[in-house]
Write a protein that holds these residues in place. Structure first.
Motif, PDB file in Angstrom:
ATOM      1  N   PRO A 129       0.673  -1.157   0.053  1.00 34.97           N
ATOM      2  CA  PRO A 129       0.162  -0.308   0.070  1.00 34.97           C
ATOM      3  C   PRO A 129       0.785   1.375  -0.205  1.00 34.97           C
ATOM      4  O   PRO A 129       2.002   1.848   0.072  1.00 34.97           O
ATOM      5  CB  PRO A 129      -0.565  -0.149   1.286  1.00 34.97           C
ATOM      6  N   THR A 130      -0.279   2.564   0.073  1.00 31.90           N
ATOM      7  CA  THR A 130       1.028   3.666  -0.128  1.00 31.90           C
ATOM      8  C   THR A 130       1.719   4.183   1.282  1.00 31.90           C
ATOM      9  O   THR A 130       0.184   3.146   1.920  1.00 31.90           O
ATOM     10  CB  THR A 130       0.034   4.989  -0.996  1.00 31.90           C
ATOM     11  N   LYS A 131       1.991   4.635   1.460  1.00 29.20           N
ATOM     12  CA  LYS A 131       1.733   5.776   3.043  1.00 29.20           C
ATOM     13  C   LYS A 131       0.136   6.283   3.458  1.00 29.20           C
ATOM     14  O   LYS A 131      -0.028   5.343   5.247  1.00 29.20           O
ATOM     15  CB  LYS A 131       2.761   6.824   3.310  1.00 29.20           C
ATOM     16  N   GLU A 132      -0.576   6.246   3.013  1.00 31.27           N
ATOM     17  CA  GLU A 132      -1.630   6.843   2.827  1.00 31.27           C
ATOM     18  C   GLU A 132      -2.562   5.581   3.500  1.00 31.27           C
ATOM     19  O   GLU A 132      -3.452   5.830   4.189  1.00 31.27           O
ATOM     20  CB  GLU A 132      -2.066   7.811   2.009  1.00 31.27           C
ATOM     21  N   GLN A 133      -2.288   4.744   2.226  1.00 29.31           N
ATOM     22  CA  GLN A 133      -3.682   3.420   2.699  1.00 29.31           C
ATOM     23  C   GLN A 133      -3.262   2.488   4.459  1.00 29.31           C
ATOM     24  O   GLN A 133      -4.161   2.324   4.236  1.00 29.31           O
ATOM     25  CB  GLN A 133      -3.389   2.784   1.364  1.00 29.31           C
ATOM     26  N   LEU A 134      -1.550   2.447   4.185  1.00 27.58           N
ATOM     27  CA  LEU A 134      -1.489   2.251   5.374  1.00 27.58           C
ATOM     28  C   LEU A 134      -1.841   2.328   6.730  1.00 27.58           C
ATOM     29  O   LEU A 134      -2.472   2.603   7.849  1.00 27.58           O
ATOM     30  CB  LEU A 134      -0.043   1.914   4.846  1.00 27.58           C
ATOM     31  N   ALA A 135      -1.355   3.826   7.133  1.00 30.52           N
ATOM     32  CA  ALA A 135      -2.000   4.712   7.746  1.00 30.52           C
ATOM     33  C   ALA A 135      -3.859   4.740   8.145  1.00 30.52           C
ATOM     34  O   ALA A 135      -3.946   4.018   9.268  1.00 30.52           O
ATOM     35  CB  ALA A 135      -1.398   6.013   7.449  1.00 30.52           C
TER      36      ALA A 135
END
Length: 167
Positions: A129-135
């Motif tokens: 995932p992207t950092k935003e998706q993982l967050a």
């Protein structure tokens, strides 16, 4: 299936700019099982999730329907459509938290996971995932993902469980 080799990443790979996984556990390559990176879930937590986030008119009593509704909404909310529902060998934390299932006729207990990736293949390992998706997923699950060993032997692995419509 040949063992997973983790080549050096170059700047042109599909996964550049995406999050890095925590390191795999020592000895992972010698295991008779593949590994999943994700979160342990229970039928109760998924049911609570569906009630809170999906506003179902009538919550199904069928566990598969609830799991499917939760998975669909987790994908939608995070934007990470490769999330998969799989089973794994419980780790000490999952056992301590009572997140295990013992199915009739099954040799050992199992933990249910929402998994981001797998060591089954380089393609599934590199799925990130992207950092935003993982967050967002970390916020929804309330903790960081971790590695779990698949509950099936490599020879019995069903790769369809990790494949999604977005591949």
């Amino acid at each position: 299936m040949p063992p997973l080799k983790l080549p050096a990443r170059n700047k042109n790979t599909r996964s550049s700019g995406l999050v890095k996984h925590k390191p795999l556990p020592p000895g992972w390559q010698d295991s008779q099982h593949y590994w999943f990176y994700g979160w342990a879930v229970t039928e109760e937590t998924l049911r609570d999730y569906v009630l809170k986030h999906c506003s179902p008119r009538e919550l199904s009593k069928d566990h598969d329907d609830v799991n499917s509704d939760a998975l669909f909404d987790l994908r939608r909310q995070s934007g990470f459509y490769d999330l998969a529902f799989v089973g794994a060998i419980p780790d000490a934390d999952a056992i301590a938290k009572g997140l295990i299932y013992q199915y009739p006729g099954q040799e050992g207990p199992e933990v249910h996971l929402m998994a981001l990736s797998s060591t089954c293949s380089e393609r599934l390992y590199r799925r990130r995932p992207t950092k935003e998706q993982l967050a967002k997923l970390t916020e929804l699950f309330g903790e960081e993902p971790r590695w779990f060993e698949d509950c099936h032997l490599k020879k019995d692995f069903v790769s369809d469980l990790m494949d999604s419509d977005s591949d």
